[in-house]
Design a protein around this motif. Structure first.
Motif, PDB file in Angstrom:
ATOM      1  N   LYS A  22       4.628   2.548  -0.580  1.00 12.08           N
ATOM      2  CA  LYS A  22       4.107   1.230  -0.934  1.00 12.08           C
ATOM      3  C   LYS A  22       4.884   0.686  -2.130  1.00 12.08           C
ATOM      4  CE  LYS A  22      -0.728   2.148   0.450  1.00 12.08           C
ATOM      5  NZ  LYS A  22      -2.138   2.226  -0.015  1.00 12.08           N
ATOM      6  N   ASP A  23       5.011  -0.634  -2.190  1.00  4.97           N
ATOM      7  CA  ASP A  23       5.571  -1.215  -3.411  1.00  4.97           C
ATOM      8  C   ASP A  23       4.463  -1.325  -4.448  1.00  4.97           C
ATOM      9  OD1 ASP A  23       4.061  -3.589  -2.946  1.00  4.97           O
ATOM     10  OD2 ASP A  23       5.695  -4.469  -1.774  1.00  4.97           O
ATOM     11  N   LEU A  24       4.805  -1.716  -5.654  1.00  3.23           N
ATOM     12  CA  LEU A  24       3.842  -1.722  -6.751  1.00  3.23           C
ATOM     13  C   LEU A  24       2.683  -2.673  -6.490  1.00  3.23           C
ATOM     14  CD1 LEU A  24       2.983  -0.801  -9.549  1.00  3.23           C
ATOM     15  CD2 LEU A  24       4.522  -2.522 -10.535  1.00  3.23           C
ATOM     16  N   ASN A  25       2.982  -3.880  -6.042  1.00  2.00           N
ATOM     17  CA  ASN A  25       1.920  -4.863  -5.810  1.00  2.00           C
ATOM     18  C   ASN A  25       0.939  -4.389  -4.746  1.00  2.00           C
ATOM     19  OD1 ASN A  25       2.893  -6.702  -7.696  1.00  2.00           O
ATOM     20  ND2 ASN A  25       4.258  -7.685  -6.200  1.00  2.00           N
ATOM     21  N   THR A  26       1.476  -3.805  -3.684  1.00  2.00           N
ATOM     22  CA  THR A  26       0.616  -3.334  -2.598  1.00  2.00           C
ATOM     23  C   THR A  26      -0.252  -2.173  -3.065  1.00  2.00           C
ATOM     24  OG1 THR A  26       2.252  -4.011  -0.942  1.00  2.00           O
ATOM     25  CG2 THR A  26       0.575  -2.411  -0.249  1.00  2.00           C
ATOM     26  N   ALA A  27       0.337  -1.249  -3.809  1.00  2.00           N
ATOM     27  CA  ALA A  27      -0.409  -0.082  -4.289  1.00  2.00           C
ATOM     28  C   ALA A  27      -1.570  -0.509  -5.184  1.00  2.00           C
ATOM     29  CB  ALA A  27       0.520   0.868  -5.032  1.00  2.00           C
ATOM     30  N   LEU A  28      -1.307  -1.439  -6.093  1.00  2.00           N
ATOM     31  CA  LEU A  28      -2.369  -1.887  -6.998  1.00  2.00           C
ATOM     32  C   LEU A  28      -3.431  -2.689  -6.252  1.00  2.00           C
ATOM     33  CD1 LEU A  28      -0.197  -2.933 -10.078  1.00  2.00           C
ATOM     34  CD2 LEU A  28      -1.710  -0.953  -9.912  1.00  2.00           C
ATOM     35  N   ARG A  29      -2.993  -3.536  -5.339  1.00  2.00           N
ATOM     36  CA  ARG A  29      -3.962  -4.350  -4.574  1.00  2.00           C
ATOM     37  C   ARG A  29      -4.830  -3.461  -3.690  1.00  2.00           C
ATOM     38  NH1 ARG A  29      -0.625  -7.263  -2.103  1.00  2.00           N
ATOM     39  NH2 ARG A  29      -0.681  -6.181  -0.083  1.00  2.00           N
TER      40      ARG A  29
END
Length: 459
Positions: free
Chosen positions: A435-442
């Protein structure tokens, strides 16, 4: 006339006898009164001498018997954190035996939840402040303010920020701290010398440490050496005082900008070529460092393990914990090791006396000098005495530990353990590239909100 004269003589003699009897009665009454007062005073003195310093009931004393001694009492002690038998004896059992010989401290084992379910309630539990809200909501811990007042515990002796981390919004004090953790950057001098790399400095950021780690992450003579281990993403998150959910709103906190910074730092460390691990959430970094395979270990107090490692040949030293950019000289939030008394404990008074003995000046000095635990007391002499009786610590850069400060700890939600799992799992996906950072946090944010909504809906 004679008879009349005789009558006056007899009457006069009778009056004298009556006066003597009255005077004698008065003296007797006064004597009795004095005796009653003296007896009452004696009884008060005996009661004061016979009162149990533990606050527990004492056996009745027959008239004229010697003052009662406190009844023997056993305090069940449950360690919810690692505590060696040697340290348990040194900082718990022996101090209590010296001060309150009628109290026996018995170590308990097993699963805490199962123990409570079985009704075998500990009188005292050793834990840390990160779990307080969870334990409070389960009624495993409760307010000890009344016990503190009853036994004259001087809270002014303790660091104010540490005590504040143990209070609820209503001012309830949930425990008494006996030690406080710290973080530091431990490094293997032998590996630095082997690869010709200068030792780490105090005041570095994580990215400074990462640059050094790149030079030390390599394979040499068939042995793989890792340059830096941060003991997991969640350890760095403590440095930013982050929780996975907001206790006020009971919503996810994963969109807090601080989480983005923590995720980025931790991934950068774990993706240094040669510094990878099989599972970023189950790193064996501490064991690898103690065995000589990790050059730098950023973690909590390791002094209880460094003695044996030194004897096995580890040439180590310590530097200041790396800082998050923009927040220098911060090592962690308040990480207090505490003693709590369950509301349903049978021997609350005796349990408080155990806590009082453990946090006494005498015991704290022994603990600090001989076990290298930091004291929660304000006395600066205790900091100076840190590890002073441990030979393997001599000539180390101990002062580096104290160049960073603790920050206030958030009162975590009662769902801390479960919400943390969502954060860790999504960080693992981010670190692996899934996952990229935005996806992981979301994703972490949505999963935590969904979980909290379900849990709150059950109430």
């Amino acid at each position: 006339m004679r008879s009349g004269t005789s009558g006056r003589e007899k009457g006069g003699q009778g009056g004298e006898r009556l006066k003597k009897r009255l005077n004698a009665g008065l003296l007797t009454g006064l004597a009795c009164l004095v005796l009653v007062v003296l007896l009452a005073a004696c009884e008060e003195k005996e009661e004061a001498q016979g009162a149990s310093p533990s606050g527990e009931a004492v056996a009745g004393v027959p008239d004229g018997a010697a003052a009662a001694q406190p009844l023997p009492v056993t305090v069940g002690f449950y360690p919810a954190m690692p505590l060696t038998d040697a340290d348990f004896d040194k900082i718990i059992v022996q101090p209590v035996l010296r001060k309150y010989p009628h109290i026996t401290v018995k170590r308990m084992g097993g699963n805490l939840t199962n123990i409570f379910a079985a009704g075998d309630i500990p009188d005292l539990i050793q834990t840390h402040n990160g779990l307080l809200q969870e334990l409070y909501d389960k009624a495993i811990v409760g307010d000890i303010n009344a016990l503190v007042r009853k036994h004259g515990i001087d809270l002014n002796r303790f660091d104010r920020a540490i005590l504040d981390s143990l209070r609820t919004d209503r001012g309830e004090l949930l425990g008494l701290p006996y030690a406080v953790n710290f973080t530091a950057l431990y490094y293997n001098k032998g590996l630095f010398d082997k690869f010709g790399v200068p030792y780490p400095l105090d005041g570095m950021t994580w990215y400074d440490a990462i640059e050094i780690a790149k030079k030390l992450s390599r394979r040499e003579g068939g042995v793989a050496y890792r340059g830096l281990d941060p003991e997991g993403m969640s350890r760095i998150a403590r440095q930013a005082a982050l929780d996975y959910a907001d206790r006020t709103t009971m919503r996810s906190n994963m969109m807090n900008p601080g989480w983005r910074t923590v995720f980025e730092i931790a991934k950068t460390i774990y993706t240094i070529p040669g510094n990878e691990v099989k599972d970023v959430n189950a790193s064996n970094g501490i064991a690898d460092f103690l065995q000589g395979a990790v050059a730098m270990m950023a973690t909590v107090n390791l002094f209880d393990q460094l003695g044996d490692a030194t004897a096995q040949g580890l040439d180590w030293d310590v530097a200041e914990y790396p800082g998050i950019p923009g927040a220098p000289h911060v090592n962690t939030d308040v990480d207090a090791h505490i003693l709590v008394i369950p509301p349903t404990a049978r021997n609350k008074d005796a349990a408080m006396l155990v806590a009082e003995a453990v946090t006494s000046d005498e015991t704290q000095l022994i603990m600090t000098k001989e076990t290298a635990r930091l004291s929660p007391l304000r006395d600066p002499a205790l900091q100076k005495a840190f590890a002073s009786d441990m030979d393997f610590v001599k000539d180390k850069r101990i002062g580096s530990i104290f160049k960073s400060n603790r920050i206030p700890s958030p009162i975590r939600t009662n769902y801390y353990s479960d919400t943390k799992a969502f954060g860790l799992n999504n960080f693992k996906d981010y670190a692996s590239g899934a996952k990229d950072l935005n996806t992981a946090l979301r994703d972490a944010d949505e999963q935590i909100d969904s979980y909290l909504g379900t849990q709150l809906g059950k109430k």
